[in-house]
Scaffold this active site. Structure first.
Site, mmCIF file in Angstrom:
data_model
loop_
_atom_site.group_PDB
_atom_site.id
_atom_site.type_symbol
_atom_site.label_atom_id
_atom_site.label_comp_id
_atom_site.label_asym_id
_atom_site.label_seq_id
_atom_site.Cartn_x
_atom_site.Cartn_y
_atom_site.Cartn_z
ATOM 1 N N PHE A 93 0.863 -1.183 0.000
ATOM 2 C CA PHE A 93 0.000 0.000 0.000
ATOM 3 C C PHE A 93 0.892 1.224 0.000
ATOM 4 O O PHE A 93 1.780 1.353 0.840
ATOM 5 C CB PHE A 93 -0.926 0.019 1.224
ATOM 6 C CG PHE A 93 -1.821 1.239 1.250
ATOM 7 C CD1 PHE A 93 -3.038 1.232 0.583
ATOM 8 C CD2 PHE A 93 -1.424 2.396 1.911
ATOM 9 C CE1 PHE A 93 -3.855 2.354 0.585
ATOM 10 C CE2 PHE A 93 -2.232 3.526 1.917
ATOM 11 C CZ PHE A 93 -3.448 3.498 1.251
ATOM 12 N N CYS A 94 0.653 2.131 -0.938
ATOM 13 C CA CYS A 94 1.501 3.321 -1.069
ATOM 14 C C CYS A 94 0.761 4.553 -0.541
ATOM 15 O O CYS A 94 -0.251 4.965 -1.130
ATOM 16 C CB CYS A 94 1.898 3.531 -2.525
ATOM 17 S SG CYS A 94 2.916 5.010 -2.778
ATOM 18 N N PRO A 95 1.224 5.164 0.544
ATOM 19 C CA PRO A 95 0.540 6.360 1.071
ATOM 20 C C PRO A 95 0.667 7.572 0.159
ATOM 21 O O PRO A 95 -0.153 8.487 0.228
ATOM 22 C CB PRO A 95 1.243 6.596 2.414
ATOM 23 C CG PRO A 95 2.589 5.964 2.261
ATOM 24 C CD PRO A 95 2.372 4.779 1.366
ATOM 25 N N ASN A 98 -2.081 6.892 -2.071
ATOM 26 C CA ASN A 98 -3.250 6.513 -1.264
ATOM 27 C C ASN A 98 -4.048 5.382 -1.908
ATOM 28 O O ASN A 98 -5.277 5.424 -1.967
ATOM 29 C CB ASN A 98 -4.159 7.723 -1.026
ATOM 30 C CG ASN A 98 -5.168 7.475 0.093
ATOM 31 O OD1 ASN A 98 -4.864 6.777 1.065
ATOM 32 N ND2 ASN A 98 -6.361 8.032 -0.042
#
Length: 248
Positions: A93-95, A98
């Site tokens: 998951f890439c912040p 998002n």
């Protein structure tokens, strides 16, 4: 800070257009990866679409069911705690975007990293060239500097010290772009290495844990660098149903 100074002796006016195109390219790749679902597995139909890989019997077992969502998990899929969904060929998951990165948006994520790495390196180079323009315009290499009223020769260290005091914002931009450019390029290189080896980030750490417990078996999903790259660029779940399992 950079844009109004162009053109100058070290950068032609064309760089105004180049910089704008580079920024628009980064925004475009960001929007693309944000707007492309990673490949959610939420029901029988989505399971059938993403059931593209055979379980390897080590990391992924046959007939696995996600305990959190109670849906069948295809091989290479993983439950994402942030999105609350099972993601096909889950990577992470890439912040920054998002969204979870999985089978169907991984290629756009790589393009996102590449475009930003290029923009940052380009920005650092332009900032350094603008500093060189300041040196040329003020003829700093032949100037005489004064330290506590004593004349000092124009050495490289003295010129750098002068620029750090008179062009703080420009020097800061050059340093920030250089550091971030190296960081993003390193992250891109890490992911390209995973592609080369036919792994995801999730699988990479699972194999590391296996390696600590003993010699791990061969990676069943490594089909060679070119085929591995082909599967990233052309995800199996987006191909005709008859060719998904084969991966050709």
């Amino acid at each position: 800070e950079l844009y109004p100074r162009v053109p100058c002796s070290t950068l032609s006016g064309h760089h105004r257009a180049y910089a704008l195109l580079a920024v628009l390219g980064c925004l475009g790749t960001w929007a693309k990866v944000c707007g492309t679902p990673p490949g959610y597995v939420v029901d029988a139909a989505s399971f059938a679409k993403h059931d593209c890989y055979a379980p390897d019997g080590h990391l992924f077992l046959p007939h696995e069911t996600c305990p959190a969502t109670a849906v069948r998990k295809p091989a290479r899929a993983k439950f994402c705690r942030v999105t609350g969904c099972v993601v096909a060929r889950f990577d992470h998951f890439c912040p920054w975007v998002n969204i979870a990165v999985g089978e169907e948006n991984y290629r756009w994520f790589l393009l996102f990293l590449a475009s930003h790495a290029l923009l940052l390196v380009y920005g650092a180079a332009c900032a350094l060239l603008l500093l060189l323009d300041v040196i040329n315009a003020k003829d700093l290499t032949r100037a005489t500097f004064y330290l506590e009223r004593a004349p000092v020769a124009a050495t490289r260290g003295v010129i750098v010290h002068f620029l750090l005091h008179t062009e703080r914002l420009l020097c800061g931009l050059a340093l920030a772009c250089a550091v971030l450019g190296v960081t993003v390029a390193g992250f891109l290189a890490y992911h390209l290495r995973l592609v080369w080896r036919g792994r995801t980030t999730n699988e990479h750490y699972k194999w590391r844990r296996r390696a600590r417990a003993g010699a791990p078996p061969a990676n069943a999903y490594d089909r060679g660098p070119l085929r591995n790259a082909h599967e990233v660029l052309f995800p199996r779940s987006l191909r005709p149903a008859a060719t998904r399992k084969k991966g050709d």
